[in-house]
Design an enzyme around this catalytic site. Structure first.
Site, PDB file in Angstrom:
ATOM      1  N   GLY A   1       4.573   2.057   6.931  1.00  0.00           N
ATOM      2  CA  GLY A   1       4.443   0.618   7.157  1.00  0.00           C
ATOM      3  C   GLY A   1       5.331   0.149   8.289  1.00  0.00           C
ATOM      4  N   ALA A   2       5.463   1.008   9.328  1.00  0.00           N
ATOM      5  CA  ALA A   2       6.384   0.685  10.432  1.00  0.00           C
ATOM      6  C   ALA A   2       5.754  -0.253  11.460  1.00  0.00           C
ATOM      7  CB  ALA A   2       6.842   1.976  11.113  1.00  0.00           C
ATOM      8  N   ASN A   3       4.523  -0.693  11.202  1.00  0.00           N
ATOM      9  CA  ASN A   3       3.865  -1.559  12.192  1.00  0.00           C
ATOM     10  C   ASN A   3       4.116  -3.047  11.938  1.00  0.00           C
ATOM     11  OD1 ASN A   3       2.338  -1.931   9.942  1.00  0.00           O
ATOM     12  ND2 ASN A   3       0.384  -1.281  10.828  1.00  0.00           N
TER      13      ASN A   3
ATOM     14  N   SER B   1      11.618  -4.069  -5.877  1.00  0.00           N
ATOM     15  CA  SER B   1      11.596  -5.532  -5.782  1.00  0.00           C
ATOM     16  C   SER B   1      12.120  -6.091  -7.100  1.00  0.00           C
ATOM     17  CB  SER B   1      10.139  -5.961  -5.569  1.00  0.00           C
ATOM     18  OG  SER B   1       9.916  -7.255  -6.040  1.00  0.00           O
TER      19      SER B   1
ATOM     20  N   GLY C   1       9.441  -2.498   7.745  1.00  0.00           N
ATOM     21  CA  GLY C   1       9.298  -1.166   8.337  1.00  0.00           C
ATOM     22  C   GLY C   1       9.480  -1.195   9.843  1.00  0.00           C
TER      23      GLY C   1
ATOM     24  N   TYR D   1       1.832  -5.265  -9.721  1.00  0.00           N
ATOM     25  CA  TYR D   1       2.948  -5.178  -8.762  1.00  0.00           C
ATOM     26  C   TYR D   1       4.209  -4.723  -9.494  1.00  0.00           C
ATOM     27  CZ  TYR D   1       6.096  -6.396  -4.896  1.00  0.00           C
ATOM     28  OH  TYR D   1       7.026  -6.346  -3.874  1.00  0.00           O
TER      29      TYR D   1
ATOM     30  N   GLY E   1       6.768  -6.204   9.505  1.00  0.00           N
ATOM     31  CA  GLY E   1       7.728  -6.542   8.453  1.00  0.00           C
ATOM     32  C   GLY E   1       8.989  -5.696   8.478  1.00  0.00           C
TER      33      GLY E   1
HETATM   34  N1  LIG Z   1       9.396  -9.281   1.784  1.00  0.00           N
HETATM   35  C1  LIG Z   1       9.994  -9.365   0.611  1.00  0.00           C
HETATM   36  O1  LIG Z   1      10.466 -10.451   0.189  1.00  0.00           O
HETATM   37  C2  LIG Z   1      10.103  -8.165  -0.267  1.00  0.00           C
HETATM   38  C3  LIG Z   1      10.837  -8.261  -1.471  1.00  0.00           C
HETATM   39  C4  LIG Z   1      10.932  -7.171  -2.304  1.00  0.00           C
HETATM   40  C5  LIG Z   1      10.346  -5.967  -1.931  1.00  0.00           C
HETATM   41  N2  LIG Z   1       9.631  -5.894  -0.765  1.00  0.00           N
HETATM   42  C6  LIG Z   1       8.999  -4.596  -0.424  1.00  0.00           C
HETATM   43  O2  LIG Z   1       9.234  -4.293   0.925  1.00  0.00           O
HETATM   44  C7  LIG Z   1       8.223  -3.405   1.403  1.00  0.00           C
HETATM   45  C8  LIG Z   1       7.760  -3.843   2.789  1.00  0.00           C
HETATM   46  O3  LIG Z   1       7.126  -5.096   2.679  1.00  0.00           O
HETATM   47  P1  LIG Z   1       7.229  -6.216   3.804  1.00  0.00           P
HETATM   48  O4  LIG Z   1       7.947  -7.344   3.192  1.00  0.00           O
HETATM   49  O5  LIG Z   1       7.700  -5.659   5.086  1.00  0.00           O
HETATM   50  O6  LIG Z   1       5.690  -6.648   3.893  1.00  0.00           O
HETATM   51  P2  LIG Z   1       4.636  -6.610   5.114  1.00  0.00           P
HETATM   52  O7  LIG Z   1       5.175  -7.325   6.281  1.00  0.00           O
HETATM   53  O8  LIG Z   1       3.361  -7.100   4.489  1.00  0.00           O
HETATM   54  O9  LIG Z   1       4.521  -5.069   5.442  1.00  0.00           O
HETATM   55  C9  LIG Z   1       3.837  -4.208   4.566  1.00  0.00           C
HETATM   56  C10 LIG Z   1       3.516  -2.937   5.294  1.00  0.00           C
HETATM   57  O10 LIG Z   1       2.771  -2.089   4.395  1.00  0.00           O
HETATM   58  C11 LIG Z   1       1.681  -1.573   5.107  1.00  0.00           C
HETATM   59  N3  LIG Z   1       0.564  -1.177   4.260  1.00  0.00           N
HETATM   60  C12 LIG Z   1      -0.146  -1.919   3.394  1.00  0.00           C
HETATM   61  N4  LIG Z   1      -1.133  -1.186   2.860  1.00  0.00           N
HETATM   62  C13 LIG Z   1      -1.046   0.051   3.394  1.00  0.00           C
HETATM   63  C14 LIG Z   1      -1.778   1.240   3.244  1.00  0.00           C
HETATM   64  N5  LIG Z   1      -2.847   1.335   2.457  1.00  0.00           N
HETATM   65  N6  LIG Z   1      -1.397   2.329   3.945  1.00  0.00           N
HETATM   66  C15 LIG Z   1      -0.341   2.278   4.786  1.00  0.00           C
HETATM   67  N7  LIG Z   1       0.390   1.161   4.986  1.00  0.00           N
HETATM   68  C16 LIG Z   1       0.030   0.060   4.289  1.00  0.00           C
HETATM   69  C17 LIG Z   1       1.269  -2.688   6.062  1.00  0.00           C
HETATM   70  O11 LIG Z   1       0.500  -2.146   7.122  1.00  0.00           O
HETATM   71  P3  LIG Z   1      -0.943  -2.727   7.577  1.00  0.00           P
HETATM   72  O12 LIG Z   1      -0.706  -4.090   8.088  1.00  0.00           O
HETATM   73  O13 LIG Z   1      -1.397  -1.749   8.599  1.00  0.00           O
HETATM   74  O14 LIG Z   1      -1.777  -2.730   6.329  1.00  0.00           O
HETATM   75  C18 LIG Z   1       2.642  -3.159   6.530  1.00  0.00           C
HETATM   76  O15 LIG Z   1       3.118  -2.348   7.566  1.00  0.00           O
HETATM   77  C19 LIG Z   1       7.122  -3.414   0.325  1.00  0.00           C
HETATM   78  O16 LIG Z   1       7.205  -2.214  -0.414  1.00  0.00           O
HETATM   79  C20 LIG Z   1       7.484  -4.598  -0.554  1.00  0.00           C
HETATM   80  O17 LIG Z   1       7.072  -4.431  -1.890  1.00  0.00           O
HETATM   81  C21 LIG Z   1       9.507  -6.948   0.075  1.00  0.00           C
END
Ligand SMILES: NC(=O)c1ccc[n+]([C@@H]2O[C@H](COP(=O)([O-])OP(=O)(O)OC[C@H]3O[C@@H](n4cnc5c(N)ncnc54)[C@H](OP(=O)(O)O)[C@@H]3O)[C@@H](O)[C@H]2O)c1
Length: 310
Positions: free
Chosen positions: A20-22, A149, A26, A175, A24
């Site tokens: 998910g490095a593209n 989370s 990552g 979730y 958020g």
């Molecule tokens: N943000 C918060 O407040 C928060 C809080 C607690 C935990 N987290 C955790 O942090 C992690 C990162 O989340 P984020 O906040 O950075 O959200 P994000 O901006 O939505 O990023 C999520 C990433 O996951 C990728 N992804 C989704 N489905 C995928 C798939 N089938 N295969 C490969 N990649 C996939 C997305 O890529 P595509 O766009 O290419 O689909 C995107 O790069 C998650 O595990 C989330 O549960 C976040």
């Protein structure tokens, strides 16, 4: 003193794989590891987003060593293909950040018949870690970082008879289950590293409440679900920036003193600099961790080989 990106040690000669490095969190992790000289494999699903992410990092860090690797965690075939390609180029991997995730979406099944949130958040990462294990065991300080989370507190341990919540689906139940699985996986993996005498650490982090696409996507995917809209509005107003949220992941991935089998979160649970936090005793339930492992192996058909190289 608060831990910041200035504390990240030199990463040159270290190879990191970030899912998910593209976007958020990552994206931030990939950028900061590359800034410190690390070679980063950006494992991502949406390739145009991945190209744009790499270009954006290179705009800031022209000599960033970044490699794009297509990876769809919702497909075991894609995970296998990605792992084969990564292993062909990297006999040693020092850091694996299992970051990609989905939250609070409507019920969906993957091509393997898995519930989507469990598949992307846990089972895909379980399979990827197992496939990359030979290269992780070649490092003298490997890190596997799992991202949980506060949703884990609402999650139940996987029911071996119904891990995909057939007839019981709820976006938040799914979730929570997947995010509890992230914790149990990280703890059990660290226990297995120790038992094998491997110089590797498995660490779990909660990034805190962070304004990324996570909440926005859950609104889009549900067509404007009520609780999803609530979290979206709240994170826009009160969330940390992605750079702040990524600090827990970066600390677990790079701090020489980070502890295997520990939990890192922001100091004030959802806000603040990254610190080590105690875990509720019930989380380290050996029976639940063993069950998670067995169900994950059964569903993915993949087993771990944890013998370190001779
Ligand atoms: N943000 C918060 O407040 C928060 C809080 C607690 C935990 N987290 C955790 O942090 C992690 C990162 O989340 P984020 O906040 O950075 O959200 P994000 O901006 O939505 O990023 C999520 C990433 O996951 C990728 N992804 C989704 N489905 C995928 C798939 N089938 N295969 C490969 N990649 C996939 C997305 O890529 P595509 O766009 O290419 O689909 C995107 O790069 C998650 O595990 C989330 O549960 C976040």
């Amino acid at each position: 003193m608060a831990w910041t990106t200035a504390d990240i040690p030199d990463q040159s000669r270290r190879v990191a794989v970030v899912t998910g490095a593209n976007g958020g969190l990552g994206f931030e992790v990939a950028r900061e590891l590359a800034r410190k000289g690390g070679h980063v494999v950006m494992a991502a699903r949406d390739q145009s987003k991945a190209e744009a992410a790499r270009a954006s990092i290179r705009g800031e860090i022209p000599d960033a060593a970044l490699e794009l690797q297509p990876l769809d965690l919702a497909s075991l075939a894609s995970v296998r293909e990605a792992a084969t390609s990564i292993l062909a180029h990297h006999p040693r991997i020092d850091v694996l950040v299992n970051n990609a995730g989905l939250m609070g979406i409507p019920e969906r099944r993957t091509e393997d018949g898995f519930e989507m949130q469990l598949a992307v958040n846990h089972l895909g990462h379980f399979a990827l870690t197992a496939e990359l294990m030979p290269a992780l065991l070649e490092s003298n300080d490997a890190r596997v970082v799992s991202v949980t989370s506060t949703g884990r507190h609402a999650g139940s341990a996987l029911d071996p008879a119904n891990p995909h919540l057939t007839g019981r689906y709820d976006p938040w139940r799914a979730y929570g289950q997947s995010k509890l699985a992230n914790v149990q996986f990280a703890l059990e993996l660290d226990r297995r590293f120790r038992a094998a005498g491997a110089p590797a650490k498995s660490i779990v982090v909660h990034p805190g409440f962070t304004n990324t696409d996570l909440q926005a996507r859950s609104v889009r995917e549900t067509g404007g679900g009520r609780s999803q809209r609530f979290f979206r509005a709240a994170v826009q107003r009160f969330g940390m920036t992605p750079a702040q949220g990524a600090l827990t992941l970066l600390r677990a991935a790079t701090d020489p003193d980070a502890v295997g089998g520990a939990l890192y979160t922001p100091r004030w649970v959802n806000w603040g600099p990254p610190v080590r936090r105690p875990m509720f005793r019930g989380v380290r339930n050996p029976e639940a961790m063993a069950t998670l492992w067995q169900v994950s192996e059964r569903e993915t058909g993949i087993t771990f080989d944890l013998k370190p190289p001779a």
